[in-house]
Scaffold this motif. Sequence first.
Motif, PDB file in Angstrom:
ATOM      1  N   CYS A  95       0.849  -1.179   0.000  1.00  0.00           N
ATOM      2  CA  CYS A  95       0.000   0.000   0.000  1.00  0.00           C
ATOM      3  C   CYS A  95       0.892   1.239   0.000  1.00  0.00           C
ATOM      4  N   GLY A  96       0.501   2.246  -0.737  1.00  0.00           N
ATOM      5  CA  GLY A  96       1.360   3.415  -0.830  1.00  0.00           C
ATOM      6  C   GLY A  96       0.704   4.581  -1.534  1.00  0.00           C
ATOM      7  N   MET A  97       1.531   5.569  -1.847  1.00  0.00           N
ATOM      8  CA  MET A  97       1.058   6.845  -2.384  1.00  0.00           C
ATOM      9  C   MET A  97       1.681   7.114  -3.751  1.00  0.00           C
ATOM     10  N   ARG A  98       0.980   7.930  -4.497  1.00  0.00           N
ATOM     11  CA  ARG A  98       1.454   8.345  -5.825  1.00  0.00           C
ATOM     12  C   ARG A  98       0.913   9.738  -6.094  1.00  0.00           C
ATOM     13  N   VAL A  99       1.739  10.606  -6.668  1.00  0.00           N
ATOM     14  CA  VAL A  99       1.287  11.951  -7.051  1.00  0.00           C
ATOM     15  C   VAL A  99       1.647  12.198  -8.509  1.00  0.00           C
ATOM     16  N   HIS A 100       0.685  12.739  -9.247  1.00  0.00           N
ATOM     17  CA  HIS A 100       0.896  13.145 -10.631  1.00  0.00           C
ATOM     18  C   HIS A 100       0.672  14.648 -10.769  1.00  0.00           C
ATOM     19  N   LEU A 101       1.463  15.256 -11.627  1.00  0.00           N
ATOM     20  CA  LEU A 101       1.377  16.689 -11.873  1.00  0.00           C
ATOM     21  C   LEU A 101       0.401  16.976 -13.010  1.00  0.00           C
ATOM     22  N   THR A 102      -0.205  18.135 -12.986  1.00  0.00           N
ATOM     23  CA  THR A 102      -1.018  18.601 -14.110  1.00  0.00           C
ATOM     24  C   THR A 102      -0.602  20.032 -14.437  1.00  0.00           C
ATOM     25  N   PRO A 103      -0.957  20.519 -15.633  1.00  0.00           N
ATOM     26  CA  PRO A 103      -0.685  21.916 -15.976  1.00  0.00           C
ATOM     27  C   PRO A 103      -1.773  22.853 -15.463  1.00  0.00           C
ATOM     28  N   LEU A 104      -2.796  22.296 -14.802  1.00  0.00           N
ATOM     29  CA  LEU A 104      -3.938  23.085 -14.344  1.00  0.00           C
ATOM     30  C   LEU A 104      -3.590  23.891 -13.094  1.00  0.00           C
ATOM     31  N   LYS A 105      -4.296  25.008 -12.935  1.00  0.00           N
ATOM     32  CA  LYS A 105      -4.199  25.825 -11.738  1.00  0.00           C
ATOM     33  C   LYS A 105      -5.523  25.763 -10.983  1.00  0.00           C
ATOM     34  N   LYS A 106      -5.484  26.114  -9.705  1.00  0.00           N
ATOM     35  CA  LYS A 106      -6.670  26.069  -8.857  1.00  0.00           C
ATOM     36  C   LYS A 106      -7.839  26.792  -9.511  1.00  0.00           C
ATOM     37  N   GLU A 107      -7.559  27.988 -10.044  1.00  0.00           N
ATOM     38  CA  GLU A 107      -8.647  28.799 -10.616  1.00  0.00           C
ATOM     39  C   GLU A 107      -9.266  28.155 -11.850  1.00  0.00           C
ATOM     40  N   ASP A 108      -8.529  27.213 -12.476  1.00  0.00           N
ATOM     41  CA  ASP A 108      -9.059  26.531 -13.659  1.00  0.00           C
ATOM     42  C   ASP A 108     -10.197  25.580 -13.317  1.00  0.00           C
ATOM     43  N   ILE A 109     -10.214  25.079 -12.064  1.00  0.00           N
ATOM     44  CA  ILE A 109     -11.223  24.079 -11.716  1.00  0.00           C
ATOM     45  C   ILE A 109     -12.029  24.492 -10.482  1.00  0.00           C
ATOM     46  N   VAL A 110     -12.073  25.780 -10.196  1.00  0.00           N
ATOM     47  CA  VAL A 110     -12.814  26.225  -9.023  1.00  0.00           C
ATOM     48  C   VAL A 110     -14.323  26.028  -9.200  1.00  0.00           C
ATOM     49  N   ASP A 111     -14.786  25.999 -10.443  1.00  0.00           N
ATOM     50  CA  ASP A 111     -16.214  25.815 -10.723  1.00  0.00           C
ATOM     51  C   ASP A 111     -16.648  24.406 -10.299  1.00  0.00           C
ATOM     52  N   LYS A 112     -17.675  24.334  -9.459  1.00  0.00           N
ATOM     53  CA  LYS A 112     -18.123  23.040  -8.941  1.00  0.00           C
ATOM     54  C   LYS A 112     -18.629  22.120 -10.048  1.00  0.00           C
ATOM     55  N   LYS A 113     -19.309  22.688 -11.013  1.00  0.00           N
ATOM     56  CA  LYS A 113     -19.850  21.870 -12.095  1.00  0.00           C
ATOM     57  C   LYS A 113     -18.720  21.191 -12.861  1.00  0.00           C
TER      58      LYS A 113
END
Length: 475
Positions: free
Chosen positions: A89-107
């Motif tokens: 069992c363990g952890m994994r992190v992937h990077l994206t080019p997105l910023k917080k403001e790009d996905i702030v919309d709940k929809k």
Amino acid sequence: MLKDHGNNHREITLQHGKLHVFANDEVYENLGHKVYEMADNNLSIPRNVYMSYTPDAHVGIGTCIGTTAVWNMKDGFVSPSIVGSDIGCGMRVHLTPLKKEDIVDKKLRREMIKAIEKYVPANERGATHYQNIRVEKIVSEGIHGLPPQYVPDYYTPKNRRSLTHVEHDKFTYDTDYLDTIPDKMWSRAWQQVGTLGGGNHFVELQHISIREENREIAEKWGLFDGQVVVMIHSGSRAWGGMLGPKYTKDFRAAMEKWGVGTADPNLVFAPIDTEEGQRYLNLMYSALNYAVVNRHMIAYGVREGLRDVFGSDMETPVLYDLMHNYALKEFHRNQPMLIHRKGTTRALPAGHFLNREAYKETGHPALIPGSMGTSSYIMVGETSGEKNFYSICHGAGRVRSRRATKELVSVDQFAQSMKVGTEEEVLVNQRTLQSILDECPQAYKDVDQVIDSVVGAGLASVVAECKPMAVIKGV
């Protein structure tokens, strides 16, 4: 007897040996007596070299989660109880080019959750989407056993992050031991490749903030303030889950034959060089291979889902993948040792020879999840972590059982911690919070106190804080 070394490090002499505890005053005072009983049972296993608790330590089966326990390879012991049931069992992190403001919309975030769920089965039994993956290949060869189509950078040999930016891309062992695996286990494991599983496993969309003191490291890792990252927590699913009980039973039978044991019947162990010890270690490595591949395929599914939302140019390179349930041969103090980490994470500093080449200069990312509604952290090991065999916490650590959580925490309290109804709401994939109440933040320790304990002990430092925006939980 208690010896306080300062800097959140206490050394406690129990009946059967010494236990090192890394915790600040608040965390230490709330550990409870049961963890010391379990530690003393573990220390009664002969020839123990070292044992410690990280601040997320809490009661488990046979051994506390949050344990590091060390034996010499030449005359030491291996214990499935000090590895844990979810091997690898363990952890994994992937990077994206997105910023917080790009996905702030709940929809939009709801759309992202739905798209990811299309590719990542989030139920306990699982139903793989990847029917051309052969289990015998991945348990033998790790990521190298996958068809090339599932390794996004397979055709870019100069930048194959899928293989270079992971703690281990392949564990080598004697595959003849696979002949003892029953057919039903192969079948069930095949059905679960790339599936999330239940309990505390998750996929989480987070936005990060860089700690100024480690900004240079963050930039070398490709991190920036406000960046959206994907954090994944899962393990070896049915493959490791079926190995644990089977070999616990085998170990118990051998211990009865040898006339050895401890006060806890759930704590089993055997000398490393016995047939029982070798069989377990070799098959444990097969489960570690499965676990790394499983997280890799979950991440592959996340990328496919994000491409459905943002277009085919979306890339999500891996930052790092690492485990927190295993026993691994490592060289410390100029000799080979078997390092058991049950719910503890390896955090190597800059320049350490065990680092993968990509992280030799900086030390590798150590990925520490919080709980739903709280921060997670990306850390880096410090050289002074040598005193704890470079082990740090693996998360917040439970503070109460699942049953107690359901009895003591209301859905309204859970909803408040998830900021339901506000713009900052942490969205979840489940239709009701009631179904995942036992995973609410109130079930866990204060992750900030846990991180403070680790930093204060000089084991690791924070590179970035990760705040949740959307969570996909298995049930």
